[in-house]
Design an enzyme around this catalytic site. Structure first.
Site, PDB file in Angstrom:
ATOM      1  N   ASN A 105       0.496  -1.095   0.045  1.00 15.45           N
ATOM      2  CA  ASN A 105      -0.039  -0.463  -0.232  1.00 15.45           C
ATOM      3  C   ASN A 105       0.861   0.959  -0.059  1.00 15.45           C
ATOM      4  O   ASN A 105       0.154   2.054   0.239  1.00 15.45           O
ATOM      5  CB  ASN A 105      -1.071  -0.343   1.821  1.00 15.45           C
ATOM      6  CG  ASN A 105      -1.697  -1.486   1.070  1.00 15.45           C
ATOM      7  OD1 ASN A 105      -1.122  -2.379   2.355  1.00 15.45           O
ATOM      8  ND2 ASN A 105      -2.364  -1.307   0.098  1.00 15.45           N
ATOM      9  N   VAL A 112       0.996   7.190  -0.324  1.00 14.73           N
ATOM     10  CA  VAL A 112      -0.134   5.870  -0.130  1.00 14.73           C
ATOM     11  C   VAL A 112      -0.954   5.703  -0.352  1.00 14.73           C
ATOM     12  O   VAL A 112      -1.705   6.701  -0.775  1.00 14.73           O
ATOM     13  CB  VAL A 112       0.894   6.670   1.700  1.00 14.73           C
ATOM     14  CG1 VAL A 112      -0.696   5.798   2.533  1.00 14.73           C
ATOM     15  CG2 VAL A 112       1.254   7.136   2.414  1.00 14.73           C
ATOM     16  N   CYS A 113      -1.319   4.285  -0.224  1.00 17.39           N
ATOM     17  CA  CYS A 113      -2.965   4.712  -0.410  1.00 17.39           C
ATOM     18  C   CYS A 113      -4.080   4.201   0.687  1.00 17.39           C
ATOM     19  O   CYS A 113      -3.810   2.785   1.276  1.00 17.39           O
ATOM     20  CB  CYS A 113      -2.689   3.033  -1.370  1.00 17.39           C
ATOM     21  SG  CYS A 113      -4.576   2.401  -1.939  1.00 17.39           S
ATOM     22  N   LEU A 114      -4.291   4.682   1.451  1.00 14.95           N
ATOM     23  CA  LEU A 114      -5.332   4.742   2.295  1.00 14.95           C
ATOM     24  C   LEU A 114      -7.044   5.150   2.164  1.00 14.95           C
ATOM     25  O   LEU A 114      -6.737   6.305   1.292  1.00 14.95           O
ATOM     26  CB  LEU A 114      -4.602   5.579   3.589  1.00 14.95           C
ATOM     27  CG  LEU A 114      -5.208   5.741   4.800  1.00 14.95           C
ATOM     28  CD1 LEU A 114      -5.538   3.466   5.246  1.00 14.95           C
ATOM     29  CD2 LEU A 114      -4.442   5.634   5.940  1.00 14.95           C
ATOM     30  N   ASP A 145      -5.834  -3.605  -2.105  1.00 15.68           N
ATOM     31  CA  ASP A 145      -5.387  -2.108  -2.987  1.00 15.68           C
ATOM     32  C   ASP A 145      -4.318  -1.584  -2.831  1.00 15.68           C
ATOM     33  O   ASP A 145      -3.735  -0.422  -2.172  1.00 15.68           O
ATOM     34  CB  ASP A 145      -6.617  -1.404  -1.890  1.00 15.68           C
ATOM     35  CG  ASP A 145      -6.597  -0.329  -2.674  1.00 15.68           C
ATOM     36  OD1 ASP A 145      -7.240   0.627  -3.801  1.00 15.68           O
ATOM     37  OD2 ASP A 145      -7.647   0.982  -1.805  1.00 15.68           O
TER      38      ASP A 145
END
Length: 184
Positions: A105, A112-114, A145
């Protein structure tokens, strides 16, 4: 809870130092006021800390260090930069990971994938929520994701190999052709 400083007291002190010639103090934006409130009310995990590399007069730019106490990243130290817009909380803070990390992520550039930093951001969320979200990425990386698709595929298909890759990266080794600095 972190008590950093009191805005009103600072403004009074500045006015006093100006000998009553009017307040030359910069007027704070609504975003700065909200961010000040968020920071003074922080209740982070014990393995997280906050610092202000530009000094405490620049609340809008700070760093959060996360040292996971569980999971694949146990013992690592990961630093994130936060840039907060004056229109905060109507816009999510911009967060980047300064520590190069092998993570599904977080890509190699630190993006950052959040979800709460993107489509699920709402003004009722705060900095504490973001820090817990980042902390959660290290205890429960999500292969569904990803930003780093290679790491996500290894996590999904071979968790033991993923664990070995994380350890190698954290100790300053190579994963494939990519070199990682030591962060443990």
């Amino acid at each position: 809870m972190i008590g950093l400083f009191k805005v009103k007291e600072k403004q009074k002190e500045e006015a006093k130092n100006n000998n009553g010639r009017g307040a030359s103090a910069k007027k704070q934006s609504a975003g700065e006021l909200r961010l000040h409130k968020d920071i003074t009310e922080l209740n982070m995990p014990k393995s997280c800390s906050i610092s202000f590399p530009n000094g405490k007069n620049d609340l809008m730019n700070f760093e959060v260090t996360i040292k996971p106490d569980d999971g694949y990243y146990l013992g690592g130290k990961f630093v994130f930069t936060f840039q907060v817009s004056p229109v905060y909380p109507h816009e999510a803070p911009k967060v980047k990971c300064k520590t190069k990390v092998y993570h599904p992520n977080i890509d190699l550039e630190g993006n950052v994938c959040l979800n709460i930093l993107r489509e699920d951001w709402k003004p009722v969320l705060n900095i504490n929520t973001v820090i817990y979200g980042l902390f959660h990425l290290f205890t429960e990386p999500n292969h569904e994701d990803p930003l780093n698709h290679d790491a996500a595929a290894v996590l999904r298909d071979n968790p033991k190999q993923f664990e070995a890759n994380v350890k190698r990266a954290m100790y300053g080794g190579f994963v494939g052709q990519t070199s990682f600095p030591r962060c443990i």
